[in-house]
Design a protein around this motif. Sequence first.
Motif, PDB file in Angstrom:
ATOM      1  N   ASP A 131      11.875 -11.583   4.736  1.00 21.25           N
ATOM      2  CA  ASP A 131      12.750 -11.899   5.867  1.00 21.25           C
ATOM      3  C   ASP A 131      12.556 -10.892   7.006  1.00 21.25           C
ATOM      4  O   ASP A 131      12.562 -11.266   8.188  1.00 21.25           O
ATOM      5  N   LEU A 132      12.390  -9.618   6.659  1.00 18.90           N
ATOM      6  CA  LEU A 132      12.134  -8.606   7.689  1.00 18.90           C
ATOM      7  C   LEU A 132      10.804  -8.875   8.380  1.00 18.90           C
ATOM      8  O   LEU A 132      10.695  -8.793   9.616  1.00 18.90           O
ATOM      9  N   LEU A 133       9.782  -9.216   7.598  1.00 20.73           N
ATOM     10  CA  LEU A 133       8.464  -9.495   8.176  1.00 20.73           C
ATOM     11  C   LEU A 133       8.520 -10.722   9.082  1.00 20.73           C
ATOM     12  O   LEU A 133       7.880 -10.749  10.144  1.00 20.73           O
ATOM     13  N   GLN A 134       9.277 -11.733   8.688  1.00 17.64           N
ATOM     14  CA  GLN A 134       9.422 -12.910   9.541  1.00 17.64           C
ATOM     15  C   GLN A 134      10.165 -12.565  10.823  1.00 17.64           C
ATOM     16  O   GLN A 134       9.798 -13.018  11.913  1.00 17.64           O
ATOM     17  N   ALA A 135      11.221 -11.735  10.706  1.00 16.74           N
ATOM     18  CA  ALA A 135      11.989 -11.347  11.885  1.00 16.74           C
ATOM     19  C   ALA A 135      11.133 -10.526  12.843  1.00 16.74           C
ATOM     20  O   ALA A 135      11.236 -10.683  14.069  1.00 16.74           O
ATOM     21  N   PHE A 136      10.272  -9.672  12.293  1.00 20.16           N
ATOM     22  CA  PHE A 136       9.397  -8.847  13.136  1.00 20.16           C
ATOM     23  C   PHE A 136       8.260  -9.664  13.728  1.00 20.16           C
ATOM     24  O   PHE A 136       7.823  -9.437  14.856  1.00 20.16           O
ATOM     25  N   ASP A 137       7.751 -10.606  12.946  1.00 18.03           N
ATOM     26  CA  ASP A 137       6.688 -11.518  13.378  1.00 18.03           C
ATOM     27  C   ASP A 137       5.410 -10.768  13.753  1.00 18.03           C
ATOM     28  O   ASP A 137       4.816 -10.988  14.814  1.00 18.03           O
ATOM     29  N   GLY A 138       4.976  -9.895  12.850  1.00 19.27           N
ATOM     30  CA  GLY A 138       3.731  -9.160  13.055  1.00 19.27           C
ATOM     31  C   GLY A 138       3.364  -8.408  11.793  1.00 19.27           C
ATOM     32  O   GLY A 138       4.155  -8.309  10.858  1.00 19.27           O
ATOM     33  N   PRO A 139       2.146  -7.871  11.732  1.00 20.89           N
ATOM     34  CA  PRO A 139       1.708  -7.132  10.547  1.00 20.89           C
ATOM     35  C   PRO A 139       2.391  -5.770  10.465  1.00 20.89           C
ATOM     36  O   PRO A 139       2.497  -5.049  11.459  1.00 20.89           O
ATOM     37  N   VAL A 140       2.858  -5.421   9.270  1.00 18.20           N
ATOM     38  CA  VAL A 140       3.553  -4.155   9.056  1.00 18.20           C
ATOM     39  C   VAL A 140       2.764  -3.309   8.061  1.00 18.20           C
ATOM     40  O   VAL A 140       2.587  -3.707   6.902  1.00 18.20           O
ATOM     41  N   ALA A 141       2.267  -2.172   8.519  1.00 21.89           N
ATOM     42  CA  ALA A 141       1.610  -1.216   7.618  1.00 21.89           C
ATOM     43  C   ALA A 141       2.693  -0.451   6.883  1.00 21.89           C
ATOM     44  O   ALA A 141       3.616   0.076   7.510  1.00 21.89           O
ATOM     45  N   ALA A 142       2.601  -0.387   5.561  1.00 16.96           N
ATOM     46  CA  ALA A 142       3.708   0.201   4.804  1.00 16.96           C
ATOM     47  C   ALA A 142       3.223   0.841   3.512  1.00 16.96           C
ATOM     48  O   ALA A 142       3.120   0.170   2.479  1.00 16.96           O
ATOM     49  N   PRO A 143       2.953   2.152   3.535  1.00 16.64           N
ATOM     50  CA  PRO A 143       2.770   2.895   2.287  1.00 16.64           C
ATOM     51  C   PRO A 143       4.140   3.159   1.669  1.00 16.64           C
ATOM     52  O   PRO A 143       5.172   2.778   2.236  1.00 16.64           O
ATOM     53  N   SER A 144       4.175   3.803   0.520  1.00 17.07           N
ATOM     54  CA  SER A 144       5.460   4.119  -0.104  1.00 17.07           C
ATOM     55  C   SER A 144       6.247   5.096   0.777  1.00 17.07           C
ATOM     56  O   SER A 144       5.679   5.947   1.459  1.00 17.07           O
ATOM     57  N   ALA A 145       7.570   4.949   0.742  1.00 20.95           N
ATOM     58  CA  ALA A 145       8.444   5.682   1.660  1.00 20.95           C
ATOM     59  C   ALA A 145       8.855   7.031   1.072  1.00 20.95           C
ATOM     60  O   ALA A 145      10.029   7.286   0.777  1.00 20.95           O
ATOM     61  N   ASN A 146       7.862   7.906   0.923  1.00 20.78           N
ATOM     62  CA  ASN A 146       8.094   9.234   0.359  1.00 20.78           C
ATOM     63  C   ASN A 146       7.069  10.199   0.946  1.00 20.78           C
ATOM     64  O   ASN A 146       6.030   9.774   1.458  1.00 20.78           O
ATOM     65  N   PRO A 147       7.331  11.507   0.855  1.00 23.98           N
ATOM     66  CA  PRO A 147       6.300  12.456   1.285  1.00 23.98           C
ATOM     67  C   PRO A 147       5.014  12.256   0.479  1.00 23.98           C
ATOM     68  O   PRO A 147       5.060  11.998  -0.723  1.00 23.98           O
ATOM     69  N   SER A 148       3.879  12.358   1.144  1.00 17.61           N
ATOM     70  CA  SER A 148       2.595  12.081   0.504  1.00 17.61           C
ATOM     71  C   SER A 148       2.389  12.943  -0.734  1.00 17.61           C
ATOM     72  O   SER A 148       2.641  14.144  -0.727  1.00 17.61           O
ATOM     73  N   GLY A 149       1.936  12.289  -1.813  1.00 19.08           N
ATOM     74  CA  GLY A 149       1.651  13.000  -3.046  1.00 19.08           C
ATOM     75  C   GLY A 149       2.829  13.151  -3.970  1.00 19.08           C
ATOM     76  O   GLY A 149       2.667  13.537  -5.134  1.00 19.08           O
ATOM     77  N   GLN A 150       4.052  12.859  -3.491  1.00 19.68           N
ATOM     78  CA  GLN A 150       5.232  12.989  -4.327  1.00 19.68           C
ATOM     79  C   GLN A 150       5.593  11.656  -4.964  1.00 19.68           C
ATOM     80  O   GLN A 150       4.900  10.659  -4.805  1.00 19.68           O
ATOM     81  N   VAL A 151       6.709  11.644  -5.694  1.00 21.35           N
ATOM     82  CA  VAL A 151       7.076  10.476  -6.481  1.00 21.35           C
ATOM     83  C   VAL A 151       7.517   9.333  -5.565  1.00 21.35           C
ATOM     84  O   VAL A 151       8.310   9.534  -4.641  1.00 21.35           O
ATOM     85  N   SER A 152       7.022   8.135  -5.836  1.00 16.68           N
ATOM     86  CA  SER A 152       7.370   6.972  -5.022  1.00 16.68           C
ATOM     87  C   SER A 152       8.829   6.575  -5.230  1.00 16.68           C
ATOM     88  O   SER A 152       9.391   6.769  -6.312  1.00 16.68           O
ATOM     89  N   PRO A 153       9.463   5.987  -4.202  1.00 16.34           N
ATOM     90  CA  PRO A 153      10.884   5.631  -4.288  1.00 16.34           C
ATOM     91  C   PRO A 153      11.097   4.210  -4.783  1.00 16.34           C
ATOM     92  O   PRO A 153      10.454   3.265  -4.322  1.00 16.34           O
ATOM     93  N   THR A 154      12.029   4.036  -5.708  1.00 14.88           N
ATOM     94  CA  THR A 154      12.394   2.707  -6.179  1.00 14.88           C
ATOM     95  C   THR A 154      13.855   2.384  -5.895  1.00 14.88           C
ATOM     96  O   THR A 154      14.338   1.316  -6.270  1.00 14.88           O
ATOM     97  N   LYS A 155      14.554   3.300  -5.224  1.00 16.52           N
ATOM     98  CA  LYS A 155      15.940   3.103  -4.800  1.00 16.52           C
ATOM     99  C   LYS A 155      16.073   3.600  -3.368  1.00 16.52           C
ATOM    100  O   LYS A 155      15.357   4.531  -2.951  1.00 16.52           O
TER     101      LYS A 155
END
Length: 315
Positions: A131-155
Amino acid sequence: MDQVTTRTFAPDAAGLTAAADVLAAGGLVAFPTETVYGLGVDARNSDAVARLYAAKGRPSFNPLIVHVPTLQAAERHVSFDATARALAQAFWPGALTLVLPLKPDAGISPLVTAGLETLAVRVPDHALARDLLQAFDGPVAAPSANPSGQVSPTKAVHVADHMTGLINGIVRGGDCTVGVESTIVATQPVPTVLRAGGLPTESIEAVIRQPLARAGDSAAPTSPGQLASHYAPKGTVRLNAETVEAGETLLGFGPVDAAINLSRSRDLTEAAANLFDALHQLNAMGAEKIAVSPIPETGLGAAINDRLRRAAAPR
């Protein structure tokens, strides 16, 4: 990097519209997918992508995955061969990223591809993300939302703990159901798994009716997720631990006495969903030495072990 105000967006139409407006203005917005929370920016905006690399502390030679809402949207940016199309039709939306030739008129920032002639792309299996991608209507680059090399977020709280003041917003969307990043596959010159992930390779091989080749880790990645040292908790990690040594905290799997157990019933799906949150919990406990129970190298166990090997790699 200068501190910014980090807004929280509700998981409703108004919240997603506001988050899409921030993306359109070149902002950084974290949002849930079925795998992990992603940190999204407009993939066409080089200034925004540069801010993403800075916020994460991510090496700019490490390419990014672009998220789109549909296969048709992906076709605007990359060229599909027959194998790639079959995989997309079988597994999208889902935890599969395809690395495909970038179209000359794709409009994607070269910072996203790290100068490569290919693009990693996927359609997430999460209603809020699409739904967010449709609302934005464009390609979204998205790595995991954490400092690089640290544990990825699931919450969402994992994102808030580490990225508040560095990004412009977080879409609240509950816990991620898969819990490990997507499986990455290139179809040329031969079908190759570049990163094990939330879609078992056995499922992919059943569709293409041939074994997948395996790519090694690299200091110069050809796709996201190939750095050898990654997903690291604060403590050191010892794998395949049959016993617990003095000073170690056990991350268990199966019916063992452990501080944190990924799945007492040895359910690999449950273990994958719990993995990154367990590493966050170990950080919060101050665990300096982490022992990990043996985990089978089958199905989602391959993705779990991939992340644990990277967490244990020298830093």
